[in-house]
Design an enzyme around this catalytic site. Structure first.
Site, PDB file in Angstrom:
ATOM      1  N   GLU A  11      15.250 -49.370  22.450  1.00 15.58           N
ATOM      2  CA  GLU A  11      15.059 -47.747  22.432  1.00 15.58           C
ATOM      3  C   GLU A  11      14.662 -47.256  21.048  1.00 15.58           C
ATOM      4  OE1 GLU A  11      18.535 -44.925  22.564  1.00 15.58           O
ATOM      5  OE2 GLU A  11      17.508 -43.624  23.347  1.00 15.58           O
ATOM      6  N   LYS A  23      12.967 -40.571  29.096  1.00 15.80           N
ATOM      7  CA  LYS A  23      14.344 -40.466  29.149  1.00 15.80           C
ATOM      8  C   LYS A  23      14.763 -39.149  29.733  1.00 15.80           C
ATOM      9  CE  LYS A  23      18.181 -41.405  26.168  1.00 15.80           C
ATOM     10  NZ  LYS A  23      18.689 -41.759  24.665  1.00 15.80           N
ATOM     11  N   CYS A  66      19.208 -45.894  27.372  1.00 16.11           N
ATOM     12  CA  CYS A  66      20.585 -45.632  26.521  1.00 16.11           C
ATOM     13  C   CYS A  66      21.420 -44.811  27.323  1.00 16.11           C
ATOM     14  CB  CYS A  66      20.143 -45.188  25.288  1.00 16.11           C
ATOM     15  SG  CYS A  66      21.539 -45.576  23.949  1.00 16.11           S
TER      16      CYS A  66
END
Ligand SMILES: O=C(O)CCC(=O)C(=O)O
Length: 259
Positions: free
Chosen positions: A40, A111, A146
């Protein structure tokens, strides 16, 4: 399917442009793998909040361009981790990029769950609004990033959309490393899917990274796990195992809620 996870070192003293070239070299060195994964926000650092605006780039910016060439040179599918995307209409997003072996950008994923509560990414970035899958020759990949790892409903939605392998780039802190390892296995077991979880090494913005990238099979067994430092983790996935395990132990069919 041979997968290589590049657990890149992200430290404050390396300029972004230098890290970009170094990452491209590491991708090229993985030719022979089918799928290569980066972590990431590796160009800037997931916790380098004060640099996000200055390093934000469009989907045809320097990182995308460098990664496209690297995927093509290595002839691999490349999940190039994520970048700080500057969208045409202004906001920033934490956006993952997937390239085909021809260097074409075939998928992007913004995300959905932003980290930081009322600080950092949570206030600086916009949120993605849809789960994304990508069909590779040997498996269907579900994309997550994440902090998304803490939200099982995203992984269930990806499973419902056909995902057999989850690819999860991260910049996970050392302080919560046990959560990372536990949740990676949990997502694999509960969805009977492969998990490729690729974190960063090093320390940036004062946050020591957990490393410990991991490949988990659909039975929850760890096929490969990295240490703390920069390394390339490689594992061979028997992609037929997902259907086999889902058939032999059909727990997904026993769902009652949320169908
Ligand atoms: O959930 C965590 O503990 C870490 C999440 C994180 O660091 C991130 O999403 O950037």
């Amino acid at each position: 399917m041979r997968a290589s996870l590049i657990q890149l070192g992200v430290d404050d003293d390396e300029p972004v442009a230098a890290r970009r070239e170094r990452a491209a070299g590491l991708v090229r060195a993985q030719s022979g793998s089918d799928l290569v994964v980066l972590p990431e926000l590796w160009p800037v650092g997931a916790f380098a909040y004060t640099s996000f605006a200055a390093e934000a780039e469009p989907l045809d910016g320097p990182t995308a361009e460098t990664m496209s060439r690297a995927a093509r040179d290595a002839q691999v599918w490349l999940h190039a981790g994520s970048i700080v995307e500057r969208a045409a209409d202004g906001p920033m997003y934490n956006t993952s990029l997937v390239f085909s072996p021809t260097g074409a950008l075939v998928r992007t994923y913004r995300k959905i769950h932003r980290f930081g509560f009322d600080q950092g990414e949570a206030v600086l970035m916009g949120a993605g609004d849809r789960p994304v899958t990508a069909r590779l020759p040997e498996t269907v990949v579900g994309l997550a990033t994440c902090y998304d790892l803490r939200f099982p409903e995203l992984f269930r939605a990806l499973t419902d959309a056909g995902a057999q392998t989850f690819v999860i780039p991260a910049g996970w802190p050392e302080r919560r490393r046990e959560h990372w390892s536990l949740l990676a296995r949990a997502r694999a077991v509960e969805n009977q899917a492969y998990v490729l979880a690729c974190g960063t090494a090093g320390t940036h913005a004062g946050v020591r990274q957990a490393g410990h990238s991991v490949v988990v099979d659909p039975w929850g067994e760890v096929l490969a796990e990295a240490g703390h430092d920069e390394e390339v983790l490689t594992a061979v996935l028997d992609t037929g195992r997902v259907a086999k395990i889902r058939e032999e132990f059909p727990a997904l069919k026993d769902r009652v809620l949320g169908r």
